[in-house]
Scaffold this active site. Structure first.
Site, PDB file in Angstrom:
ATOM      1  N   TYR A  51       0.853  -1.196   0.000  1.00  0.00           N
ATOM      2  CA  TYR A  51       0.000   0.000   0.000  1.00  0.00           C
ATOM      3  C   TYR A  51       0.885   1.241   0.000  1.00  0.00           C
ATOM      4  O   TYR A  51       1.809   1.326   0.786  1.00  0.00           O
ATOM      5  CB  TYR A  51      -0.914   0.019   1.239  1.00  0.00           C
ATOM      6  CG  TYR A  51      -2.365   0.106   0.820  1.00  0.00           C
ATOM      7  CD1 TYR A  51      -2.860   1.284   0.289  1.00  0.00           C
ATOM      8  CD2 TYR A  51      -3.200  -1.001   0.885  1.00  0.00           C
ATOM      9  CE1 TYR A  51      -4.169   1.348  -0.158  1.00  0.00           C
ATOM     10  CE2 TYR A  51      -4.499  -0.935   0.437  1.00  0.00           C
ATOM     11  CZ  TYR A  51      -4.980   0.250  -0.094  1.00  0.00           C
ATOM     12  OH  TYR A  51      -6.263   0.320  -0.544  1.00  0.00           O
ATOM     13  N   GLU A  53      -0.234   4.957  -0.522  1.00  0.00           N
ATOM     14  CA  GLU A  53      -0.920   6.235  -0.754  1.00  0.00           C
ATOM     15  C   GLU A  53       0.089   7.384  -0.719  1.00  0.00           C
ATOM     16  O   GLU A  53       0.960   7.423   0.156  1.00  0.00           O
ATOM     17  CB  GLU A  53      -2.004   6.458   0.302  1.00  0.00           C
ATOM     18  CG  GLU A  53      -3.245   5.646   0.010  1.00  0.00           C
ATOM     19  CD  GLU A  53      -4.364   5.901   1.013  1.00  0.00           C
ATOM     20  OE1 GLU A  53      -4.165   6.671   1.961  1.00  0.00           O
ATOM     21  OE2 GLU A  53      -5.443   5.304   0.833  1.00  0.00           O
ATOM     22  N   ASP A 197      -6.376  12.694 -25.382  1.00  0.00           N
ATOM     23  CA  ASP A 197      -6.529  11.327 -24.880  1.00  0.00           C
ATOM     24  C   ASP A 197      -5.945  10.391 -25.941  1.00  0.00           C
ATOM     25  O   ASP A 197      -6.591  10.081 -26.931  1.00  0.00           O
ATOM     26  CB  ASP A 197      -8.017  11.052 -24.644  1.00  0.00           C
ATOM     27  CG  ASP A 197      -8.279   9.643 -24.124  1.00  0.00           C
ATOM     28  OD1 ASP A 197      -7.337   8.827 -24.106  1.00  0.00           O
ATOM     29  OD2 ASP A 197      -9.437   9.366 -23.740  1.00  0.00           O
ATOM     30  N   THR A 223      -4.000   5.067 -21.812  1.00  0.00           N
ATOM     31  CA  THR A 223      -3.971   3.754 -21.200  1.00  0.00           C
ATOM     32  C   THR A 223      -2.595   3.177 -21.493  1.00  0.00           C
ATOM     33  O   THR A 223      -1.897   3.637 -22.402  1.00  0.00           O
ATOM     34  CB  THR A 223      -5.036   2.820 -21.805  1.00  0.00           C
ATOM     35  OG1 THR A 223      -4.880   2.813 -23.223  1.00  0.00           O
ATOM     36  CG2 THR A 223      -6.438   3.273 -21.460  1.00  0.00           C
ATOM     37  N   LYS A 226      -3.022  -0.717 -24.507  1.00  0.00           N
ATOM     38  CA  LYS A 226      -3.470  -0.839 -25.906  1.00  0.00           C
ATOM     39  C   LYS A 226      -2.232  -0.937 -26.803  1.00  0.00           C
ATOM     40  O   LYS A 226      -1.455  -1.867 -26.644  1.00  0.00           O
ATOM     41  CB  LYS A 226      -4.423   0.305 -26.239  1.00  0.00           C
ATOM     42  CG  LYS A 226      -5.703   0.220 -25.375  1.00  0.00           C
ATOM     43  CD  LYS A 226      -6.685   1.339 -25.617  1.00  0.00           C
ATOM     44  CE  LYS A 226      -7.875   1.198 -24.670  1.00  0.00           C
ATOM     45  NZ  LYS A 226      -8.801   2.349 -24.760  1.00  0.00           N
ATOM     46  N   ARG A 232      -2.719  -3.486 -17.855  1.00  0.00           N
ATOM     47  CA  ARG A 232      -3.913  -2.640 -17.816  1.00  0.00           C
ATOM     48  C   ARG A 232      -3.691  -1.541 -16.796  1.00  0.00           C
ATOM     49  O   ARG A 232      -3.564  -1.789 -15.606  1.00  0.00           O
ATOM     50  CB  ARG A 232      -5.139  -3.471 -17.428  1.00  0.00           C
ATOM     51  CG  ARG A 232      -5.461  -4.547 -18.447  1.00  0.00           C
ATOM     52  CD  ARG A 232      -6.890  -4.986 -18.319  1.00  0.00           C
ATOM     53  NE  ARG A 232      -7.761  -3.934 -18.770  1.00  0.00           N
ATOM     54  CZ  ARG A 232      -8.253  -3.854 -20.013  1.00  0.00           C
ATOM     55  NH1 ARG A 232      -7.953  -4.762 -20.903  1.00  0.00           N
ATOM     56  NH2 ARG A 232      -9.035  -2.865 -20.348  1.00  0.00           N
TER      57      ARG A 232
END
Ligand SMILES: *Cc1c(COP(=O)(O)O)cnc(C)c1O
Length: 413
Positions: A51, A53, A197, A223, A226, A232
């Site tokens: 974790y 953050e 984008d 992304t 792709k 992903r």
């Protein structure tokens, strides 16, 4: 996968079945790809246990020595690859990355201007069914009905009329390159933030086969899964002056802890994209798309804009007397996997529209070339002439598997 195979044979069988499926079919989904074994290994690494953050050097948790190093590595490689001033590698996927951009620059009710969904835009560019269309005042530009191309005069006219806070360039189904200098000039004239984008074509930008929006745009999202051939995930690249606003919008604005195993896999995918071979991959992806487009046009297929100069094609099937859904289902039976898609001027419903979309990122990763593109066009033509003939579809499927058996699958073989 020795642990999975013994502890959860039910799930293991599904993984094996999917491996076999990805080997024996031709994947023409324009947004999919095959990642390398290295990317798969990083995705499944122990960074999944962490974790983190916050950002490197400023975390809300102790024990970040290795997570900080991984995130810094991903950021440095992304900056180098795209020439960006600032990069955030934490967005969970493309849609949350886009939400972070709106959160950084807009108040509820502000106007955004982007490409119409049925003309190749994305849900997160202000579609009515998306939060972005409900919480923002979304206005859309369309493709020219005659040419199937972006009409920069119309974009400028709408921009000056509506004065959007954010002007969006980018798409999920436009088969042409974008003119970022023109978008920049329009954004400057109407006082908008220019948001590009590049989710679909980032890999082409990385490999030098598409103009790079980063020098022109205030902010660019992409992304990573792709054409970029990573796990992903997503990234936001922006000018230094927007760095604070973007970072705050991602965390704590929208997200909690980043997915560190994905960050690790992004870092190693970016290493691959920086290699000279990736230039060849990007060039071959476009070349394959153009060969396939020409072979389809020769067989009477109606391609939106007449062809392609990126990795994808959008086909209007109205002249073939078959709907996009019926075509996509028959093609799947034949071993050719793609998606049905709306086309400009769509008259049918989105769940069974007039078109199909296909692309060459996956088949190019697999090493397919011009000869295989000709075969794919022939199989698509035969399939659409026999959508109700199960025996004919099975015969094509056998031919498709035989060809696939000759090509190794990245990450698997
Ligand atoms: C794929 C895509 C996205 C969204 O990506 P997800 O990871 O599916 O959320 C955003 N914008 C464009 C233009 C895309 O093509």
């Amino acid at each position: 996968m020795s642990a999975l195979s013994t502890q959860d044979p039910e799930l293991f069988a599904m993984v094996k079945a999917e491996e076999a499926y990805q080997k024996s079919t031709i994947r023409l989904i324009a947004s999919e790809n095959y990642v390398s074994k290295a990317v798969l290994e990083a995705s499944g690494s122990v960074f999944a246990n962490k974790y983190s953050e916050g950002y490197p050097g400023a975390r809300y948790y102790q024990g970040q020595i290795n997570c900080d190093a991984v995130e810094r590595l991903a950021i440095e490689r992304a900056k180098k690859l795209f020439g960006a001033e600032h990069v955030n590698v934490q967005p969970y996927s493309g849609s949350p990355a886009n939400l972070a951009v709106y959160f950084a620059f807009c108040q509820p009710g502000d106007t955004i201007l982007g490409l119409n969904l049925s003309h190749g835009g994305h849900l997160t560019h202000g579609s009515k069914v998306s939060l972005t269309g409900k919480w923002l005042n979304a206005v859309h530009y369309s493709l020219n009905p005659e040419t199937g191309l972006l009409d920069y005069d119309e974009i400028r006219k709408l921009a000056l009329e509506h004065r959007p806070k954010v002007l969006i360039a980018g798409h999920s189904a436009y088969p042409r390159q974008l003119d970022f200098a023109k978008f920049r000039a329009i954004a400057d004239e109407c006082g908008a933030i220019l948001f590009v984008d590049m989710a679909h074509f980032a890999g082409l930008v990385a490999g030098g086969a598409h103009p790079n929006p980063v020098p022109y745009a205030d902010v660019v999202t992409t992304t990573t899964h792709k054409t970029l051939r990573g796990p992903r995930g997503a990234m936001i690249l922006c000018k230094e002056k927007h760095a604070k606003a973007i970072d705050k919008a991602v965390f704590p604005g929208l997200q909690g802890g980043p997915h560190n195993s994905t960050t690790a896999a992004i870092a190693t995918a970016l290493r691959e994209a920086l290699l000279p071979e990736f230039k060849t991959y990007a060039a071959n992806t476009v070349k394959n798309a153009q060969v396939l487009a020409a072979a389809l046009v020769k067989r009477g297929f109606n391609l939106v804009s007449g062809g392609t100069d990126n990795h994808l094609m959008l086909i209007d099937l109205n002249n073939k007397n078959v709907s996009g859904k019926v075509a996509a289902v028959a093609l799947e039976k034949a071993g050719l996997v793609l998606n049905y898609n709306t086309v400009p001027g769509e008259t049918r419903k989105a769940s069974d529209p007039s078109g199909i979309r296909l692309g060459t990122p996956s088949v190019t990763s697999r090493g397919f070339g011009a000869a295989e593109m000709e075969k794919i066009a022939e199989w698509m033509d035969r399939t659409l002439q026999s959508v109700e003939d199960e025996a004919a579809l099975l015969k094509i499927n056998a031919e498709v598997s035989a060809l696939c058996a000759k090509f190794p699958v990245p990450g698997l073989d």
